[in-house]
Design a protein around this motif. Structure first.
Motif, PDB file in Angstrom:
ATOM      1  N   GLU A  79     -26.105-107.794  25.293  1.00  0.00           N
ATOM      2  CA  GLU A  79     -25.787-106.400  24.979  1.00  0.00           C
ATOM      3  C   GLU A  79     -26.911-105.702  24.221  1.00  0.00           C
ATOM      4  OE1 GLU A  79     -22.884-106.170  21.250  1.00  0.00           O
ATOM      5  OE2 GLU A  79     -22.284-107.674  22.706  1.00  0.00           O
ATOM      6  N   TYR A  82     -28.893-104.301  26.991  1.00  0.00           N
ATOM      7  CA  TYR A  82     -28.206-103.107  27.501  1.00  0.00           C
ATOM      8  C   TYR A  82     -28.492-101.911  26.593  1.00  0.00           C
ATOM      9  CZ  TYR A  82     -25.246-106.278  30.329  1.00  0.00           C
ATOM     10  OH  TYR A  82     -24.783-107.212  31.221  1.00  0.00           O
ATOM     11  N   ASP A 278     -21.802-111.612  24.876  1.00  0.00           N
ATOM     12  CA  ASP A 278     -21.233-110.434  25.533  1.00  0.00           C
ATOM     13  C   ASP A 278     -19.721-110.571  25.718  1.00  0.00           C
ATOM     14  OD1 ASP A 278     -21.317-112.382  27.505  1.00  0.00           O
ATOM     15  OD2 ASP A 278     -22.156-111.091  29.049  1.00  0.00           O
ATOM     16  N   CYS A 370     -21.184-100.371  29.166  1.00  0.00           N
ATOM     17  CA  CYS A 370     -21.483-101.803  29.248  1.00  0.00           C
ATOM     18  C   CYS A 370     -20.515-102.624  28.406  1.00  0.00           C
ATOM     19  CB  CYS A 370     -22.913-102.070  28.781  1.00  0.00           C
ATOM     20  SG  CYS A 370     -24.164-101.515  29.947  1.00  0.00           S
ATOM     21  N   THR A 372     -19.657-105.551  25.611  1.00  0.00           N
ATOM     22  CA  THR A 372     -20.188-105.962  24.321  1.00  0.00           C
ATOM     23  C   THR A 372     -19.183-106.878  23.639  1.00  0.00           C
ATOM     24  OG1 THR A 372     -20.438-105.165  22.023  1.00  0.00           O
ATOM     25  CG2 THR A 372     -19.470-103.644  23.593  1.00  0.00           C
TER      26      THR A 372
END
Length: 486
Positions: A79, A82, A278, A370, A372
């Motif tokens: 993450e 990301y 993640d 996304c 996380t």
């Protein structure tokens, strides 16, 4: 001469070290990623495994030769890549990680600009093809120019020593090491209000993976903001040998250390992560593991409390609890096919504030859509304080209302035949049929979802009922007997 590459999967890259994935393959992937995306700038990072740093540097060499400048975040969770991809406004990001796979594996997760996932139909096939077509003599020549050891010794790579010289990368003028940790921590804290917190004691099990560094940074930020959270740290230090086992709390045998620490320290709840953090897994104050399905409902409620009209995305394996929560609040429940690429795509299309999968992947609109492993437990911690309830009390009514089997896998000789047996018996009796992902059949007071694995002869079963545990257990046993009747 080209090279066949077998580590590309549907959504990412995973392979056995020295068999499917080595420094040469990593270089090829980097070069192909750069050329296919015409990427000017790419951010890279890696988890704590011994081979992650060598693979990442070979990847960086390929990216540079393909035309990209590289920003290396060092050891980082998925993450963080990301976040950095969007925050730095670069053209792509790659995390070198094998997540919860065995120690002799590694892999990569790839995104393009704005942290949009790259999967089979959105660029991964093209990257694979370009990586395979790269001339082998050229690759060997370039790797030799980047390395300080000749010839390349596979054993050295496997032991984490690697061959790519950082100094050569730096001399290219297209490689630099940097950190987005402070900006990332600041962003995480935007999801909570400091004033809402009362004292909490939390167990944090990093599993000797990459999460420990972030927990430490959050701890410092909490002290600065006077957020009264005390951490009990378990398997905290990053260790590439994983002395306490590969971090995968989805496996029941990997939960004992977190549960024991919660009980010993009278903690309010516990959390544990996989290797690249993640995914986040939660335990109540008695050390009981809470299925990810019910955390989806809890987080949906947290967002609906702030915006009752919000759209919530969920996967089709188990969903009655989630739908009930969203509908009661006046929100819009949206069912999506399982898998991060599908969830993220649907969230962008619907502009959904939150999406959740029962596998403990949680997605947030303001986190570039996304997944996380840090935002979920922060929101749950805040909920405990604002609602003045325990974690157990917040989920126990939902578990009683919609008891579920959890996902049960059956490895078979013939998965297709098992699926056919089940459908022959149950499909004519179903009141509703859902084929969003696999086959889902509803029978008024209970339902099930059955999915075949894409990669192995495995059937995945999920069963839930409306407030009837004996019925759920009876139907689960009935279905398993039929599935496994080979």
């Amino acid at each position: 001469m080209t090279r066949a590459i077998t580590c590309f999967k549907a959504y990412d890259i995973r392979g056995e070290l020295n068999e499917q994935l080595d420094e040469e393959v990593a270089y090829r992937i980097g070069y192909a990623f750069s050329s296919v995306l015409t990427a000017s700038n790419v951010v890279v990072g890696g988890d704590v495994r011994l081979t992650s740093a060598p693979l990442k540097l070979a990847l960086a060499a390929g990216l540079i030769d393909g035309g990209s400048a590289v920003i290396d975040l060092g050891q980082a969770g998925t993450e963080e890549i990301y976040f950095a991809t969007k925050y730095l406004k670069v053209d792509g990001g790659i995390e070198v990680t094998a997540s919860h796979n065995p120690i002799n594996y590694n892999g990569m997760k790839l995104v393009k600009a704005d942290a949009i996932p790259i999967s089979g139909d959105t660029g991964l096939h093209a990257i694979k093809q370009a990586a395979e077509e790269l001339d082998s003599d050229y690759v060997k020549q370039r790797l030799a120019e980047y390395t300080q050891q000749k010839p390349i010794d596979p054993k050295a790579f496997y032991n984490g020593q690697g061959h790519i010289a950082v100094s050569v990368l730096e001399n290219s003028g297209k490689y630099k090491q940097d950190s987005c940790l402070d900006a990332y921590i600041d962003h995480l804290l935007t999801y909570i209000e400091s004033a809402n917190f009362t004292p909490l004691k939390l167990v944090a099990n990093a599993g000797n993976g990459a999460a420990g560094k972030v927990v430490d940074a959050l701890e410092t930020a909490f002290e600065q903001r006077r957020i009264p959270i005390e951490f009990i740290k378990v398997h905290h230090d990053a260790d590439p040998t994983f002395p306490n086992g590969i971090p995968n709390p989805l496996l029941p045998e990997n939960r004992a250390d977190t549960a024991q620490a919660v009980r010993e320290h009278n903690a309010d709840f516990g959390m544990a992560w996989d290797g690249d953090f993640d995914r986040c897994f939660l335990f109540d104050a008695k050390g009981n593991f809470i299925e990810g399905y019910y955390i989806v409902g809890l987080l949906a409620q947290a967002f609906l409390d702030k915006d009752p009209s919000a759209k919530i995305i969920y996967d089709p394996r188990l969903y009655w609890n989630t739908e009930d929560i969203v509908n009661r609040a006046g929100g819009t429940p949206v069912k999506s096919k399982t898998g991060h690429a599908f969830i993220k795509e649907r969230m962008r299309k619907e502009d959904a504030v939150y999406g959740g999968e029962m596998s403990a992947h949680h997605y947030f609109r303001d986190f570039a859509y996304c997944d996380t492993g840090m935002i979920p437990w922060l929101l749950v911690a805040e909920l405990l304080c604002t609602k003045k309830q325990t974690l157990a009390s917040m989920v126990e009514q939902r578990i009683a209302a919609y008891p579920s089997s959890g996902e049960i896998n059956s490895k078979l000789q013939d998965a297709d035949a098992a699926l056919a047996r089940v459908l022959e018996k149950y499909r004519p009796l179903a009141e509703a049929i859902d084929e969003t992902d696999g086959i889902g059949l509803e029978f008024g007071t209970w339902r099930f979802n059955l999915r075949k694995s894409n990669t192995e002869p495995v059937i995945r079963l999920n069963v839930e009922s409306k407030g009837d545990i004996p019925l759920m257990e009876e139907k689960t046993a009935e279905l398993l007997a039929l599935i496994r009747a080979e």
